[in-house]
Design a protein around this motif. Structure first.
Motif, short mmCIF file in Angstrom:
data_model
loop_
_atom_site.label_atom_id
_atom_site.label_comp_id
_atom_site.label_asym_id
_atom_site.label_seq_id
_atom_site.Cartn_x
_atom_site.Cartn_y
_atom_site.Cartn_z
N GLN A 1 0.82 -1.20 0.00
CA GLN A 1 0.00 0.00 0.00
C GLN A 1 0.86 1.25 0.00
OE1 GLN A 1 -1.91 -1.16 3.69
NE2 GLN A 1 -3.89 -1.18 2.64
N GLY A 2 0.29 2.30 -0.59
CA GLY A 2 0.91 3.61 -0.52
C GLY A 2 0.24 4.43 0.58
N LEU B 1 -1.95 7.89 1.65
CA LEU B 1 -2.90 8.90 1.18
C LEU B 1 -3.09 9.94 2.28
CD1 LEU B 1 -4.89 9.80 -1.03
CD2 LEU B 1 -6.62 8.39 0.12
N SER C 1 -3.29 3.09 1.85
CA SER C 1 -4.38 2.97 0.88
C SER C 1 -4.03 1.98 -0.22
CB SER C 1 -4.67 4.34 0.26
OG SER C 1 -5.63 4.23 -0.75
N SER D 1 -5.45 2.09 -3.00
CA SER D 1 -5.56 2.83 -4.26
C SER D 1 -4.29 3.60 -4.61
CB SER D 1 -6.76 3.79 -4.22
OG SER D 1 -6.54 4.79 -3.25
N VAL D 2 -3.32 3.60 -3.69
CA VAL D 2 -2.05 4.29 -3.92
C VAL D 2 -0.96 3.22 -4.00
CG1 VAL D 2 -0.41 5.98 -3.02
CG2 VAL D 2 -2.87 6.30 -2.63
N THR E 1 3.20 8.61 -2.15
CA THR E 1 2.33 9.35 -1.24
C THR E 1 1.50 10.31 -2.08
OG1 THR E 1 3.93 9.20 0.57
CG2 THR E 1 2.25 10.93 0.73
N ARG E 2 0.18 10.26 -1.93
CA ARG E 2 -0.73 11.15 -2.67
C ARG E 2 -1.49 12.03 -1.70
NH1 ARG E 2 -2.96 6.93 -6.94
NH2 ARG E 2 -1.21 7.03 -8.37
#
Length: 70
Positions: free
Chosen positions: A40-41, A43, A57, A59-60, A65-66
């Motif tokens: 996972q990344g 968020l 997340s 989704s990352v 890092t978003r």
């Protein structure tokens, strides 16, 4: 003020200086967790002025890092 679970940290701040310090600390903390799973990344979500969540997340992508605003 910060609150936490294993995969999510809540960050509340009153000043820009606190914002930078606390968000950086939260991201570093979750990077340590993400390295263990490599799945996972991170968020960073701005909920309101001075109120953020930093979470792992799916989704990352790992290593990224978003930021987003709600």
């Amino acid at each position: 003020m910060n609150t936490a679970t294993a995969e999510m940290l809540e960050v509340k701040v009153d000043t820009a200086r606190q914002l930078e310090e606390r968000l950086n600390a939260a991201v570093r903390s979750l990077q340590d967790v993400a390295i263990r799973t490599r799945a996972q990344g991170i968020l960073v979500t701005r909920l309101n002025p001075g109120h953020y969540t930093v979470s792992l997340s799916d989704s990352v992508p790992f290593g990224v890092t978003r930021e987003q605003s709600r």
